[in-house]
Design an enzyme around this catalytic site. Structure first.
Site, PDB file in Angstrom:
ATOM      1  N   ARG A 119       0.841  -1.203   0.000  1.00  0.00           N
ATOM      2  CA  ARG A 119       0.000   0.000   0.000  1.00  0.00           C
ATOM      3  C   ARG A 119       0.866   1.240   0.000  1.00  0.00           C
ATOM      4  O   ARG A 119       0.956   1.960   0.987  1.00  0.00           O
ATOM      5  CB  ARG A 119      -0.899  -0.042   1.211  1.00  0.00           C
ATOM      6  CG  ARG A 119      -1.910  -1.114   1.022  1.00  0.00           C
ATOM      7  CD  ARG A 119      -2.931  -1.054   2.047  1.00  0.00           C
ATOM      8  NE  ARG A 119      -4.202  -1.338   1.432  1.00  0.00           N
ATOM      9  CZ  ARG A 119      -5.293  -1.498   2.117  1.00  0.00           C
ATOM     10  NH1 ARG A 119      -5.280  -1.367   3.412  1.00  0.00           N
ATOM     11  NH2 ARG A 119      -6.412  -1.771   1.507  1.00  0.00           N
ATOM     12  N   GLN A 124      -0.941   2.610  -5.971  1.00  0.00           N
ATOM     13  CA  GLN A 124      -2.374   2.884  -5.809  1.00  0.00           C
ATOM     14  C   GLN A 124      -3.193   2.525  -7.048  1.00  0.00           C
ATOM     15  O   GLN A 124      -4.285   1.995  -6.937  1.00  0.00           O
ATOM     16  CB  GLN A 124      -2.602   4.347  -5.436  1.00  0.00           C
ATOM     17  CG  GLN A 124      -2.872   4.469  -3.951  1.00  0.00           C
ATOM     18  CD  GLN A 124      -2.972   5.896  -3.477  1.00  0.00           C
ATOM     19  OE1 GLN A 124      -2.801   6.828  -4.264  1.00  0.00           O
ATOM     20  NE2 GLN A 124      -3.239   6.086  -2.212  1.00  0.00           N
ATOM     21  N   ASP A 127      -4.212  -1.159  -7.231  1.00  0.00           N
ATOM     22  CA  ASP A 127      -4.811  -1.724  -6.026  1.00  0.00           C
ATOM     23  C   ASP A 127      -6.217  -2.289  -6.271  1.00  0.00           C
ATOM     24  O   ASP A 127      -7.226  -1.602  -6.136  1.00  0.00           O
ATOM     25  CB  ASP A 127      -4.835  -0.631  -4.944  1.00  0.00           C
ATOM     26  CG  ASP A 127      -5.192  -1.180  -3.588  1.00  0.00           C
ATOM     27  OD1 ASP A 127      -5.595  -2.355  -3.507  1.00  0.00           O
ATOM     28  OD2 ASP A 127      -5.089  -0.436  -2.606  1.00  0.00           O
ATOM     29  N   SER A 130      -8.701  -2.131  -3.279  1.00  0.00           N
ATOM     30  CA  SER A 130      -9.424  -0.869  -3.087  1.00  0.00           C
ATOM     31  C   SER A 130     -10.540  -0.709  -4.108  1.00  0.00           C
ATOM     32  O   SER A 130     -11.660  -0.329  -3.759  1.00  0.00           O
ATOM     33  CB  SER A 130      -8.473   0.330  -3.188  1.00  0.00           C
ATOM     34  OG  SER A 130      -7.659   0.375  -2.065  1.00  0.00           O
ATOM     35  N   TYR A 225      -3.140  -0.557   7.344  1.00  0.00           N
ATOM     36  CA  TYR A 225      -4.048  -1.577   7.879  1.00  0.00           C
ATOM     37  C   TYR A 225      -4.259  -1.359   9.378  1.00  0.00           C
ATOM     38  O   TYR A 225      -3.410  -0.799  10.073  1.00  0.00           O
ATOM     39  CB  TYR A 225      -3.477  -2.976   7.650  1.00  0.00           C
ATOM     40  CG  TYR A 225      -3.529  -3.394   6.209  1.00  0.00           C
ATOM     41  CD1 TYR A 225      -4.719  -3.781   5.626  1.00  0.00           C
ATOM     42  CD2 TYR A 225      -2.386  -3.391   5.422  1.00  0.00           C
ATOM     43  CE1 TYR A 225      -4.783  -4.165   4.296  1.00  0.00           C
ATOM     44  CE2 TYR A 225      -2.434  -3.774   4.089  1.00  0.00           C
ATOM     45  CZ  TYR A 225      -3.635  -4.157   3.536  1.00  0.00           C
ATOM     46  OH  TYR A 225      -3.689  -4.530   2.230  1.00  0.00           O
TER      47      TYR A 225
HETATM   48  P1  NAD Z   1      -9.281  -3.164   5.455  1.00  0.00           P
HETATM   49  O1  NAD Z   1     -10.158  -3.754   4.411  1.00  0.00           O
HETATM   50  O2  NAD Z   1      -8.089  -3.918   5.904  1.00  0.00           O
HETATM   51  O3  NAD Z   1     -10.210  -2.887   6.764  1.00  0.00           O
HETATM   52  C1  NAD Z   1     -11.420  -2.134   6.677  1.00  0.00           C
HETATM   53  C2  NAD Z   1     -11.519  -1.146   7.823  1.00  0.00           C
HETATM   54  O4  NAD Z   1     -11.798  -1.853   9.057  1.00  0.00           O
HETATM   55  C3  NAD Z   1     -10.240  -0.359   8.082  1.00  0.00           C
HETATM   56  O5  NAD Z   1     -10.528   1.024   8.004  1.00  0.00           O
HETATM   57  C4  NAD Z   1      -9.828  -0.792   9.482  1.00  0.00           C
HETATM   58  O6  NAD Z   1      -9.204   0.252  10.209  1.00  0.00           O
HETATM   59  C5  NAD Z   1     -11.171  -1.151  10.096  1.00  0.00           C
HETATM   60  N1  NAD Z   1     -11.102  -1.994  11.315  1.00  0.00           N
HETATM   61  C6  NAD Z   1     -10.272  -3.030  11.588  1.00  0.00           C
HETATM   62  N2  NAD Z   1     -10.526  -3.514  12.838  1.00  0.00           N
HETATM   63  C7  NAD Z   1     -11.553  -2.794  13.349  1.00  0.00           C
HETATM   64  C8  NAD Z   1     -12.281  -2.817  14.571  1.00  0.00           C
HETATM   65  N3  NAD Z   1     -11.984  -3.693  15.550  1.00  0.00           N
HETATM   66  N4  NAD Z   1     -13.275  -1.924  14.745  1.00  0.00           N
HETATM   67  C9  NAD Z   1     -13.575  -1.031  13.773  1.00  0.00           C
HETATM   68  N5  NAD Z   1     -12.922  -0.938  12.593  1.00  0.00           N
HETATM   69  C10 NAD Z   1     -11.931  -1.802  12.383  1.00  0.00           C
HETATM   70  O7  NAD Z   1      -8.786  -1.723   5.080  1.00  0.00           O
HETATM   71  P2  NAD Z   1      -8.988  -0.878   3.740  1.00  0.00           P
HETATM   72  O8  NAD Z   1     -10.367  -0.377   3.704  1.00  0.00           O
HETATM   73  O9  NAD Z   1      -8.547  -1.670   2.559  1.00  0.00           O
HETATM   74  O10 NAD Z   1      -7.951   0.319   3.936  1.00  0.00           O
HETATM   75  C11 NAD Z   1      -7.710   0.996   5.129  1.00  0.00           C
HETATM   76  C12 NAD Z   1      -6.944   2.280   4.816  1.00  0.00           C
HETATM   77  O11 NAD Z   1      -5.703   1.990   4.145  1.00  0.00           O
HETATM   78  C13 NAD Z   1      -7.681   3.199   3.855  1.00  0.00           C
HETATM   79  O12 NAD Z   1      -8.592   4.029   4.458  1.00  0.00           O
HETATM   80  C14 NAD Z   1      -6.552   3.978   3.211  1.00  0.00           C
HETATM   81  O13 NAD Z   1      -6.231   5.135   3.943  1.00  0.00           O
HETATM   82  C15 NAD Z   1      -5.399   3.052   3.262  1.00  0.00           C
HETATM   83  N6  NAD Z   1      -5.123   2.527   1.893  1.00  0.00           N
HETATM   84  C16 NAD Z   1      -3.982   2.961   1.268  1.00  0.00           C
HETATM   85  C17 NAD Z   1      -3.702   2.486  -0.018  1.00  0.00           C
HETATM   86  C18 NAD Z   1      -2.467   2.933  -0.756  1.00  0.00           C
HETATM   87  O14 NAD Z   1      -1.828   3.859  -0.344  1.00  0.00           O
HETATM   88  N7  NAD Z   1      -2.094   2.240  -1.845  1.00  0.00           N
HETATM   89  C19 NAD Z   1      -4.548   1.579  -0.638  1.00  0.00           C
HETATM   90  C20 NAD Z   1      -5.696   1.166   0.046  1.00  0.00           C
HETATM   91  C21 NAD Z   1      -5.957   1.645   1.305  1.00  0.00           C
END
Ligand code: NAD
Length: 366
Positions: A119, A124, A127, A130, A225
């Site tokens: 990530r 990006q 991805d 995403s 994450y």
């Molecule tokens: P994910 O699918 O791993 O998890 C989904 C969400 O669940 C996350 O926001 C996580 O914080 C939340 N979560 C985990 N445990 C929890 C709990 N006990 N209670 C409540 N919430 C909980 O994550 P995702 O949606 O794929 O991505 C998370 C973040 O990563 C994004 O918001 C973004 O900022 C970042 N991201 C960056 C890139 C990149 O730079 N290439 C790509 C994708 C995502």
């Protein structure tokens, strides 16, 4: 290189759409596509042919593919038909199960796992997680609205007033934020919760209320994450969620922990106390689910609450999901496919993280 496209056995999406076929051919490759590969995503054979693909049988497509990209990993019967040392690209999720990776390694194939792409900003545009999560978040709200025996928006009519539906989104990452935005657009009152501090601002910028539980562990080194939480935090969180859950008409759960089962956020006791007719859509169902009662790939009714366990909601929007998936795949291929030739540089961070098997050796975890 000869790049293969085949019909997914259990999915309506296709990994490579005709627009990408044309681009890959312009870049010096040949495309061998199984007849009907894009049909369920509304990409007709004629459009593949017009783009320059050779349409053949499944066996012929597999036998000639030096590179093959798929949405789900190929099964062993399909893998065995590929030329030796072919490159397979899919989401192997080696941290959940190493079996698929062992299969490809046993056949001397080179495997890239799309879910292992790091990530980082540079990656990006590749991805897949995403792009598919965003579609899943949108679709989760649409499905919930379809099952809810109530309106989403507030209405004031000559026949009386209807209050807006209350939607609670658990996990405000990519899927969760799209769910928040979609539920807001439908006119509901939205609250969202996440353990990552950064999520607060994002939720609020979409006009929803962030439900705060203090004391969450938020590890910046976890690469975006979430990390597992302490028992003390989990207890505080359960109490807060209980308060919110009993008020909600719809709960969308998206919380994931990379490489671990999804955290249980909605317990059986909470479901028992929820309003009759309420709906839970559990996007995390394939990794154990955020709701204790959800069953993956099933819609059930428990204690008057409809619980939908579905982690593949992007497959229900196959046309656009395939278009976005293809774009991600193209950007990924460009890291090691130059002018129709393979140039796999293991020093490249993206390649190093996503190449999980090569020359009979499992590289994941090394
Ligand atoms: P994910 O699918 O791993 O998890 C989904 C969400 O669940 C996350 O926001 C996580 O914080 C939340 N979560 C985990 N445990 C929890 C709990 N006990 N209670 C409540 N919430 C909980 O994550 P995702 O949606 O794929 O991505 C998370 C973040 O990563 C994004 O918001 C973004 O900022 C970042 N991201 C960056 C890139 C990149 O730079 N290439 C790509 C994708 C995502």
């Amino acid at each position: 290189m000869k790049i293969g496209i085949i019909n997914e056995k259990k999915d309506n999406r296709v990994a490579v759409v005709p627009d990408l076929v044309k681009r890959l051919i312009d870049e010096g490759n040949e495309i061998i596509a199984e007849k009907g590969c894009g049909e369920s995503a509304l990409y007709a054979d004629q459009t593949y042919e017009d783009a320059g693909a050779n349409l053949v049988s499944r066996t012929d497509a597999l036998k000639s593919s030096e590179i093959i990209c798929t949405i789900s990993p190929l099964d062993i019967d399909d893998l065995k038909q590929l030329p030796s040392e072919a490159v397979v690209i899919s989401s192997y999720q080696p941290y959940h199960s190493i079996e698929k990776t062992e299969e490809v390694a046993s056949l001397n194939l080179t495997a890239f796992s799309l879910d292992m792409i790091p990530r980082i900003t540079l990656a990006q545009a590749m991805d897949v997680l995403s792009s598919m999560a965003s579609i899943a978040g949108y679709k989760a709200v649409i499905i919930a609205a379809n099952h809810l025996p109530k309106y989403f928006p507030m209405l004031t009519t000559a026949a009386g007033s209807i209050p807006p539906a209350k939607v609670l989104v658990m996990g405000a990452g990519v899927a969760g934020l799209q769910a928040v935005a979609t539920a807001k657009r439908l006119g509901s009152v939205v609250r969202a919760f996440d353990t990552r501090a950064a999520a607060k601002e994002e939720v609020e910028s979409l006009g929803a209320k962030f439900v705060e539980v203090e004391g969450a562990a938020d590890d910046k080194a976890a690469g975006g994450y979430a990390v597992d939480q302490t028992e003390e935090f989990k207890q505080k969180q359960r109490e807060k969620i209980f308060e919110e859950a009993v008020k909600a008409d719809v709960i969308i759960t998206t919380a994931q922990l990379r490489g671990k089962p999804a955290p249980t956020l909605i317990t059986k006791e909470m479901v028992e106390q929820m309003k009759d007719g309420s709906v839970i859509v559990d996007i995390a169902s394939s990794t154990g689910g955020n709701c204790e009662l959800s069953e993956d790939e099933k819609t059930i009714v428990k204690h008057g609450v409809t619980i939908i366990g579905n982690s593949e909601l992007a497959a229900d929007v196959p046309n656009h999901a395939s278009q976005l998936f293809s774009k991600n795949i193209h950007n990924f291929l460009k890291t090691f496919l130059k002018e129709g030739k393979l140039e796999i540089d293991m020093e490249n961070e993206i390649i190093k993280s996503s190449c999980i098997a090569s020359k009979g050796e499992i590289l994941y975890g090394k």
